[in-house]
Design an enzyme around this catalytic site. Sequence first.
Site, PDB file in Angstrom:
ATOM      1  N   LYS A  58       0.982  -1.122   0.115  1.00  0.00           N
ATOM      2  CA  LYS A  58      -0.063  -0.078  -0.003  1.00  0.00           C
ATOM      3  C   LYS A  58       0.827   1.066  -0.029  1.00  0.00           C
ATOM      4  CE  LYS A  58      -4.218  -2.141   1.687  1.00  0.00           C
ATOM      5  NZ  LYS A  58      -3.538  -3.648   1.437  1.00  0.00           N
TER       6      LYS A  58
HETATM    7  C1  LIG Z   1      -4.308  -4.598   0.808  1.00  0.00           C
HETATM    8  C2  LIG Z   1      -3.347  -5.870   0.516  1.00  0.00           C
HETATM    9  C3  LIG Z   1      -3.471  -6.776  -0.359  1.00  0.00           C
HETATM   10  C4  LIG Z   1      -4.684  -6.685  -1.214  1.00  0.00           C
HETATM   11  O1  LIG Z   1      -4.776  -5.594  -2.058  1.00  0.00           O
HETATM   12  P1  LIG Z   1      -6.342  -4.905  -2.797  1.00  0.00           P
HETATM   13  O2  LIG Z   1      -6.156  -3.432  -3.284  1.00  0.00           O
HETATM   14  O3  LIG Z   1      -7.201  -5.083  -1.587  1.00  0.00           O
HETATM   15  O4  LIG Z   1      -6.411  -5.774  -4.045  1.00  0.00           O
HETATM   16  C5  LIG Z   1      -2.651  -7.870  -0.494  1.00  0.00           C
HETATM   17  N1  LIG Z   1      -1.575  -8.056   0.195  1.00  0.00           N
HETATM   18  C6  LIG Z   1      -1.481  -7.250   1.092  1.00  0.00           C
HETATM   19  C7  LIG Z   1      -0.079  -7.318   2.193  1.00  0.00           C
HETATM   20  C8  LIG Z   1      -2.251  -5.829   1.509  1.00  0.00           C
HETATM   21  O5  LIG Z   1      -1.883  -5.203   2.397  1.00  0.00           O
END
Ligand SMILES: *Cc1c(COP(=O)(O)O)cnc(C)c1O
Length: 479
Positions: A119
Amino acid sequence: MRYISTRDPNAVGLPFSDVLLTGLAPDGGLYVPQTYPQLSDELLDSWRGVLRDQGYAALAAEVLKLFIDDIPAPDIEALTRRAYTEEAFGDPEIVPVTRLGGSNVWLAHLSNGPTAAFKDMAMQLLGQFFDYELARRGGTLTVLGATSGDTGSAAEYAMLGKEHVRVVMLTPRGRMTEFQQAQMFSITDTHIANIAIDGVFDDCQDLVKTLNMDADFKATTHLGSVNSMNWGRLVAQVVYYIASYLRVTYSNDTEVTFAVPTGNFGNILAGHIAAEMGLPIRTLLLATNENNVLAEFFETGVYRPRGAAETLATSSPSMDISKASNFERFIFDLVGRDATRTADLFHTQLNEQGFFDLSETAEFEHLNERYGFVALASTHEDRIDTIREVFNDYQVLVDPHTADALGPALGFAGITDTPIIVIETALPVKFAATIEEAVGFTPPVPPRFATQLDGPRRVTDLPDDPDALKRWVTDWLSF
Ligand SMILES: *Cc1c(COP(=O)(O)O)cnc(C)c1O
């Protein structure tokens, strides 16, 4: 380039900077570009040179310029340079791509940012764009959010030192991992406040909704959000698909497969957009955990979001999502960008019957061949097996979310001749208990996180009460 709502039949267009500061469109839809910019062979070839000679930030600026025409190009370049630094990402390549032994499987490392999860890729850029745009308009914004861990800390680290932004982040008291608490509560920036609510994550989210429904409070505090529906996050994510493609291939004749751990359909939607732009992607392997609403749709044509009570707590917790908030953007494309139909599916049908069913439609029948999706759901045992196997075979340690995609990718490697690029979304240290279960030891804490774990904690305890929270926020902002 203008942006339209997925539910607006009149397709009224807004510039990028307007949709940047807005979450949902007023009609409840999501903003998407009027058309996807197209990548020519020449452009991709020149970007190969940009990435090699000038680096990730320069490539990001080139990609963003295709989507943004209301911010001057030199400013876009300055913003990406500030977002994607070696200092923040601990690696000069920002997104290094490594090969698993002699196999055809690659890992694109998106987990080197300040909070050790993917993120950061979007949030670091969003922080720069928010501060820039608020300064340009002469405004301030109070980001109010609820988090069970990852999104909240990524948002806080993105907003560190941003003059025009305040952050109030609600967390369920005592319900985050030690690492997550340390990351958030060790922040000393006086523009950032952590609140531990006496409740669970859903209570925190309900408080955010309640405060947002109070129009007076919302206006006086300039309430905003950085949730996963924000278009700015998605456009930032398109860049890492293009960068990984360029790092793994020598020419644009090579098609690749991406294997993507996804929950809100945010991570993989950026891959879909890259494919629609003409990046040579043959297959998008969509990986979910036991919370398999998305895998269910791609298998059956029925999309049935679930409630909090039906959402399982798994060992890849950042994907414990039962309503994929970005899915509407894909369905809009699938139904030929028909806004009336999208509104009927996501507003009328979901509200009235709790699901929609596209199984009998021509669009669903041709979905996989047209868009190249293959969806798979993993279990806890699958994750543990993958982490152990990959450690034994390649001496590489992956986190449980990455394992959700890497397991299917290793299976797929035997039946495809395309390189498979697995999107690595977190460092193993964030999910130490699961790693220990798989390989029998706790992953080492990278030195740059060690000080956070030992430092003092700053957090305010509040009851699960909207009025108490409103009073607290008003007081805090008046300082
Ligand atoms: C948020 C997240 C995801 C999934 O991302 P999306 O935007 O919900 O598809 C996968 N792995 C980790 C470690 C995350 O923090």
